[in-house]
Scaffold this motif. Structure first.
Motif, PDB file in Angstrom:
ATOM      1  N   HIS A  19       2.175   1.325  -3.919  1.00 16.26           N
ATOM      2  CA  HIS A  19       1.238   1.223  -5.034  1.00 16.26           C
ATOM      3  C   HIS A  19      -0.131   1.734  -4.572  1.00 16.26           C
ATOM      4  CE1 HIS A  19       4.488  -1.305  -6.374  1.00 16.26           C
ATOM      5  NE2 HIS A  19       4.249  -2.176  -5.408  1.00 16.26           N
ATOM      6  N   ALA A  71      -0.170   1.562 -10.728  1.00 18.44           N
ATOM      7  CA  ALA A  71       0.604   0.889  -9.683  1.00 18.44           C
ATOM      8  C   ALA A  71       1.999   1.467  -9.530  1.00 18.44           C
ATOM      9  CB  ALA A  71       0.708  -0.602  -9.992  1.00 18.44           C
ATOM     10  N   LEU A 130      -6.436  -2.987 -12.488  1.00 25.20           N
ATOM     11  CA  LEU A 130      -5.483  -4.079 -12.302  1.00 25.20           C
ATOM     12  C   LEU A 130      -4.412  -4.078 -13.386  1.00 25.20           C
ATOM     13  CD1 LEU A 130      -4.792  -6.735 -10.726  1.00 25.20           C
ATOM     14  CD2 LEU A 130      -6.254  -7.927 -12.379  1.00 25.20           C
ATOM     15  N   PHE A 179      -3.543  -0.174  -3.108  1.00 23.18           N
ATOM     16  CA  PHE A 179      -3.151  -1.569  -3.323  1.00 23.18           C
ATOM     17  C   PHE A 179      -4.001  -2.539  -2.509  1.00 23.18           C
ATOM     18  CE2 PHE A 179      -0.316  -5.259  -2.529  1.00 23.18           C
ATOM     19  CZ  PHE A 179      -0.067  -5.627  -3.840  1.00 23.18           C
ATOM     20  N   GLU A 190       0.829  -1.211   0.000  1.00 18.60           N
ATOM     21  CA  GLU A 190       0.000   0.000   0.000  1.00 18.60           C
ATOM     22  C   GLU A 190       0.861   1.258   0.000  1.00 18.60           C
ATOM     23  OE1 GLU A 190      -3.721   2.164   0.243  1.00 18.60           O
ATOM     24  OE2 GLU A 190      -3.237   0.082  -0.277  1.00 18.60           O
ATOM     25  N   SER A 228       1.993  -2.763 -14.215  1.00 23.31           N
ATOM     26  CA  SER A 228       0.631  -2.774 -13.688  1.00 23.31           C
ATOM     27  C   SER A 228       0.641  -3.347 -12.273  1.00 23.31           C
ATOM     28  CB  SER A 228      -0.268  -3.623 -14.591  1.00 23.31           C
ATOM     29  OG  SER A 228       0.031  -5.005 -14.424  1.00 23.31           O
ATOM     30  N   TYR A 229      -0.535  -3.503 -11.693  1.00 24.03           N
ATOM     31  CA  TYR A 229      -0.645  -4.084 -10.354  1.00 24.03           C
ATOM     32  C   TYR A 229      -0.379  -5.589 -10.358  1.00 24.03           C
ATOM     33  CZ  TYR A 229      -2.718   0.174  -8.398  1.00 24.03           C
ATOM     34  OH  TYR A 229      -2.924   1.460  -7.952  1.00 24.03           O
ATOM     35  N   SER A 274      -6.247  -5.460  -3.995  1.00 25.07           N
ATOM     36  CA  SER A 274      -5.851  -6.824  -3.634  1.00 25.07           C
ATOM     37  C   SER A 274      -7.020  -7.584  -3.015  1.00 25.07           C
ATOM     38  CB  SER A 274      -4.669  -6.793  -2.662  1.00 25.07           C
ATOM     39  OG  SER A 274      -3.525  -6.246  -3.279  1.00 25.07           O
TER      40      SER A 274
END
Length: 310
Positions: A114, A188, A183, A117, A111, A198-199, A121
Motif C-alpha cells: 500500500h 491503498a 485515508l 503506508f 508499505e 481504502s487504507y 500509519s
C-alpha cells in the motif's frame, strides 16, 4: 469430572450469492450483501456485537468466506484446535508466515503493498493518541496477525472494538484534511487486489497486534497455525529467520538482530530479485534496529504441540 466444552459460534462472511457454496458448514453464514462500509470486516464485527447474534456464547468470531482457502483449515479443525487448547481469551492466526521472517513488523510489510503506508500509519496513530514505536520495532513472529482471523471471548471483543472505535474517532477528528482524504481513498489498492479498498481496513488489521501489546497483561492469547493453502509453507530459511529474530528480541541481543537483518536482505535479494529488494523491501524497513522491549506472552500452536510431543 470433565470440563464443559466452550460454546463457540463462528460466523463466515459472504458478500455475493456465488460465495455461499464455498462456505464451511461448521460456521454460521453471515450475509453482508450490500454493506459498503469502508471498514469492511470491522464493520461486520461491530454489527454482530450490537445485534445480539453472539449472546450467550463463550467465544465468537467472524471470518472471511476465503478462510479455508487462505489457511488450509476447515471450520471443524479450527473449532477442534480451540477446544483442545482451552482457557484463552483470543485465538488468532497469520495465514502469511513469510511476513514474520522477512519484515520488522506488519506495518513495514504494509508499505510493500500500500503506497506510503508507513507515513499515513504514523499520522493515524499520532492523531489517535496511540504509540508510534511499533512502526519501527522488530516484532516477534507471534505478534504477526493478518486477515482478522480471530475468535475471542465477549470481553475481549468488547474492549477490542472500543479500542479500535476510539482510535478511528480520534484519528478522524485530529488528522489534517489531506491525510484524512488519503485515508479514505483507494490509493491503498493500486493493483485492485482488494476491491479498491481504502487504507482504513489495512490499518485496522494491524491495530490487533498493537492492542495485544497494550493490553497483553489482561488477555491470554493463542496463535493457531495455518497449513499450506494459497501461501506456500515456510521453507527452512524462513523458519530460521523467524527463529533468529524471535531469539534476538527475547534476549534483547542487537548483534543477533543484525545477523537477522543481513540474512534477511540476502534471502530477499536471492529469492525476490535485487530490484525488488532495493526498491521495495529496503524502503519498507526502518533505518535502525529497535527491538520490541516487552512483547506480550502469546502461546503458539507449535509450542504446545512440541511440549505435548515431549
Amino acid at each position: 469430572m470433565s470440563a464443559v466444552a466452550p460454546h463457540i459460534r463462528i460466523f463466515q462472511i459472504h458478500y455475493h450469492p456465488e460465495q455461499v457454496a464455498q462456505l464451511d458448514p461448521a460456521f454460521v453464514a453471515y450475509d453482508n450483501t450490500g454493506d459498503s462500509s469502508p471498514l469492511l470486516e470491522f464493520n461486520v464485527f461491530r454489527k454482530i456485537a450490537a445485534s445480539g447474534l453472539a449472546e450467550g456464547v463463550d467465544l465468537w468470531g467472524a471470518l472471511s468466506w476465503k478462510f479455508s482457502q487462505k489457511t488450509g483449515l476447515s471450520g471443524q479443525e479450527l473449532i477442534n484446535t480451540i477446544r483442545v487448547n482451552p482457557g484463552y481469551d483470543v485465538y488468532f492466526c497469520n495465514p502469511f508466515p513469510e511476513t514474520e521472517a522477512l519484515f520488522h513488523n506488519l506495518w513495514c510489510q504494509g508499505e510493500t503493498a500500500h503506497p506510503d503506508f508507513l507515513n499515513l500509519s504514523f499520522d493515524f496513530l499520532q492523531a489517535a493518541g496511540l504509540p508510534t514505536a511499533s512502526l519501527d520495532e522488530l516484532s516477534p513472529s507471534w505478534l504477526f496477525a493478518a486477515a482478522n482471523y480471530f475468535v475471542a471471548t465477549p470481553d475481549f471483543w468488547q474492549n477490542y472494538l472500543r479500542f479500535v472505535g476510539d482510535a478511528l474517532a480520534q484519528a478522524q477528528a485530529n488528522l489534517l484534511p489531506p491525510a484524512r482524504i488519503v485515508l479514505f481513498s483507494s490509493l491503498a489498492d493500486p493493483r485492485s487486489m482488494h476491491a479498491e479498498a481504502s487504507y482504513l481496513p489495512f490499518i485496522i488489521e494491524r491495530l490487533f497486534g498493537l492492542f495485544l501489546i497494550l493490553h497483553g497483561d489482561k488477555y491470554k492469547a493463542f496463535k493457531y497455525l495455518a497449513r499450506e493453502a494459497d501461501t506456500p509453507a515456510p521453507n527452512e530459511h524462513l523458519k530460521t529467520l523467524s527463529a533468529i529474530k524471535d531469539k534476538a528480541i527475547a534476549t534483547q541481543d542487537n548483534w543477533l538482530a543484525g545477523c537477522w537483518l543481513n540474512y534477511c536482505r540476502t534471502y530477499v535479494a536471492l529469492v525476490h530479485g535485487r530490484a525488488w529488494a532495493r526498491q521495495t523491501h529496503a524502503t519498507a524497513m526502518p533505518t535502525r534496529l529497535q527491538l520490541c522491549g516487552a512483547p506480550p506472552m502469546v502461546h503458539s500452536q507449535s509450542e504446545v504441540e512440541e511440549h505435548v510431543g515431549h
